[in-house]
Scaffold this active site. Structure first.
Site, PDB file in Angstrom:
ATOM      1  N   GLU A  76     -22.412  53.745 -23.056  1.00 22.79           N
ATOM      2  CA  GLU A  76     -22.863  54.778 -22.120  1.00 22.79           C
ATOM      3  C   GLU A  76     -22.786  54.261 -20.695  1.00 22.79           C
ATOM      4  O   GLU A  76     -23.281  53.165 -20.386  1.00 22.79           O
ATOM      5  CB  GLU A  76     -24.284  55.244 -22.432  1.00 22.79           C
ATOM      6  CG  GLU A  76     -24.755  56.337 -21.484  1.00 22.79           C
ATOM      7  CD  GLU A  76     -25.973  57.102 -21.963  1.00 22.79           C
ATOM      8  OE1 GLU A  76     -26.722  57.599 -21.102  1.00 22.79           O
ATOM      9  OE2 GLU A  76     -26.188  57.193 -23.178  1.00 22.79           O
ATOM     10  N   GLU A 101     -25.446  50.216 -16.158  1.00 23.68           N
ATOM     11  CA  GLU A 101     -26.206  50.857 -15.076  1.00 23.68           C
ATOM     12  C   GLU A 101     -26.261  49.891 -13.899  1.00 23.68           C
ATOM     13  O   GLU A 101     -26.406  48.676 -14.087  1.00 23.68           O
ATOM     14  CB  GLU A 101     -27.623  51.194 -15.563  1.00 23.68           C
ATOM     15  CG  GLU A 101     -28.539  51.800 -14.533  1.00 23.68           C
ATOM     16  CD  GLU A 101     -27.982  53.091 -13.934  1.00 23.68           C
ATOM     17  OE1 GLU A 101     -27.730  53.091 -12.711  1.00 23.68           O
ATOM     18  OE2 GLU A 101     -27.784  54.065 -14.672  1.00 23.68           O
ATOM     19  N   ASP A 128     -21.028  47.220 -12.100  1.00 23.39           N
ATOM     20  CA  ASP A 128     -20.136  48.356 -11.941  1.00 23.39           C
ATOM     21  C   ASP A 128     -19.324  48.591 -13.214  1.00 23.39           C
ATOM     22  O   ASP A 128     -18.760  47.667 -13.796  1.00 23.39           O
ATOM     23  CB  ASP A 128     -19.186  48.087 -10.772  1.00 23.39           C
ATOM     24  CG  ASP A 128     -18.178  49.196 -10.589  1.00 23.39           C
ATOM     25  OD1 ASP A 128     -17.035  49.033 -11.036  1.00 23.39           O
ATOM     26  OD2 ASP A 128     -18.547  50.247 -10.028  1.00 23.39           O
ATOM     27  N   ASP A 151     -23.559  61.737 -11.115  1.00 27.05           N
ATOM     28  CA  ASP A 151     -23.708  62.326  -9.788  1.00 27.05           C
ATOM     29  C   ASP A 151     -22.591  63.341  -9.577  1.00 27.05           C
ATOM     30  O   ASP A 151     -21.411  63.004  -9.676  1.00 27.05           O
ATOM     31  CB  ASP A 151     -23.628  61.226  -8.726  1.00 27.05           C
ATOM     32  CG  ASP A 151     -24.094  61.688  -7.353  1.00 27.05           C
ATOM     33  OD1 ASP A 151     -23.814  62.862  -7.010  1.00 27.05           O
ATOM     34  OD2 ASP A 151     -24.721  60.901  -6.640  1.00 27.05           O
ATOM     35  N   LYS A 155     -20.632  68.410  -2.673  1.00 26.20           N
ATOM     36  CA  LYS A 155     -19.912  68.829  -1.469  1.00 26.20           C
ATOM     37  C   LYS A 155     -18.420  68.574  -1.655  1.00 26.20           C
ATOM     38  O   LYS A 155     -18.013  67.521  -2.153  1.00 26.20           O
ATOM     39  CB  LYS A 155     -20.425  68.080  -0.239  1.00 26.20           C
ATOM     40  CG  LYS A 155     -21.864  68.414   0.116  1.00 26.20           C
ATOM     41  CD  LYS A 155     -22.315  67.665   1.356  1.00 26.20           C
ATOM     42  CE  LYS A 155     -23.760  68.014   1.720  1.00 26.20           C
ATOM     43  NZ  LYS A 155     -24.236  67.279   2.917  1.00 26.20           N
ATOM     44  N   ASP A 187     -24.850  69.382 -15.585  1.00 24.73           N
ATOM     45  CA  ASP A 187     -25.546  70.644 -15.329  1.00 24.73           C
ATOM     46  C   ASP A 187     -25.013  71.306 -14.061  1.00 24.73           C
ATOM     47  O   ASP A 187     -25.630  72.222 -13.527  1.00 24.73           O
ATOM     48  CB  ASP A 187     -27.059  70.426 -15.229  1.00 24.73           C
ATOM     49  CG  ASP A 187     -27.442  69.439 -14.143  1.00 24.73           C
ATOM     50  OD1 ASP A 187     -26.570  68.661 -13.713  1.00 24.73           O
ATOM     51  OD2 ASP A 187     -28.606  69.440 -13.721  1.00 24.73           O
ATOM     52  N   THR A 224     -33.258  65.844 -22.591  1.00 22.60           N
ATOM     53  CA  THR A 224     -34.164  65.157 -21.676  1.00 22.60           C
ATOM     54  C   THR A 224     -35.162  66.140 -21.072  1.00 22.60           C
ATOM     55  O   THR A 224     -34.951  67.353 -21.073  1.00 22.60           O
ATOM     56  CB  THR A 224     -33.377  64.477 -20.549  1.00 22.60           C
ATOM     57  OG1 THR A 224     -32.761  65.487 -19.736  1.00 22.60           O
ATOM     58  CG2 THR A 224     -32.294  63.555 -21.102  1.00 22.60           C
TER      59      THR A 224
END
Length: 246
Positions: A76, A101, A128, A151, A155, A187, A224
């Protein structure tokens, strides 16, 4: 929402075709906001990182040695605070899980959660993701790659920072076994459309959705608190699953 960890590396435009590219400019898909560690997170890092943490290394790990057994590997990218990753590892003890992470508080929280839940089939990188995949993970070694709520860089001028890009999905393709699955969830509808466009054009993948679009949330992906709250407010969530076929 997780801040997914990777970077897109662009070669120096001054490099000639005969030279190795000079990697000077980096477009990151995450911003490293190093929040303060709680005492509990620091304690978990001190106590449990030696047994559950993995360091970036320039050659692939032998994960059979790392876990002490032969099992299918689930990786993951950007697990956030790690609660759902730990839940998945606990629910599937026959699988081995690797989490990547960049945010130390999330790594500490995940380590503490794993210890509380008695999870032993989980190892973590604080690094990374692109470097880990390129250097520390063998080609054809992964059964599943998970990317949940990265993320969205909503924009338009930031869309180049989104992790799901043609070069990245081909890197994942190399690391997946034939038949292995890349599972994404978001989402943000615009990002879901972007993921679908990139993956549909990607060589070597097959969409597992019956209509070649999105799949229902699989039972093995925990709902979640953040996602559940959004669903109650009428927000959409889109899951995509693509299988490596060549």
């Amino acid at each position: 929402m997780n801040n997914t960890e990777t970077e897109v590396v662009l070669p120096d435009a001054a490099s000639s075709d005969t030279e190795q590219p000079k990697y000077l400019r980096r477009i990151r898909s995450f911003v490293l906001r190093e929040g303060r560690l709680t005492k509990g997170q620091q304690r978990s890092l001190d106590l449990f990182w030696p047994s559950m943490g993995l360091e970036h290394q320039p050659e692939p790990y032998n994960f059979e040695q790392v876990f002490g057994r032969k099992a299918d590997l689930v990786l993951e990218i950007g697990f956030g605070m790690g609660k759902s990753l730990v839940a998945m590892a606990k629910a599937a003890p026959e699988l081995d899980f690797i989490g990547i992470e960049v945010h130390k508080p999330g790594v500490g929280a995940c380590l503490g959660e794993a210890e509380t839940e008695g999870v032993k089939n989980l190892r973590l990188f604080e690094h990374d993701a692109v470097e880990i995949l390129n250097d520390s993970v063998a080609d054809g070694s992964l059964t599943t790659v998970q990317l949940f709520f990265p993320d969205p860089w909503h924009k338009t001028r930031h869309h180049k920072r989104r992790i799901v890009q043609p070069e990245f999905v081909q890197l994942l393709r190399r690391k997946l076994k034939i038949g292995g699955v890349f599972h994404m969830a978001t989402d943000w509808e615009n990002y879901a459309e972007h993921m679908l466009e990139v993956m549909s054009a990607a060589e070597g993948y097959q969409n597992l959705a019956e209509d070649n679009q999105y799949v229902p949330r699989p039972d093995n992906r925990p709902l979640t608190k953040f996602e559940n709250r959004g669903v109650k407010l009428g927000h959409g969530v889109w899951d995509l699953m693509f299988k490596r076929v060549s």
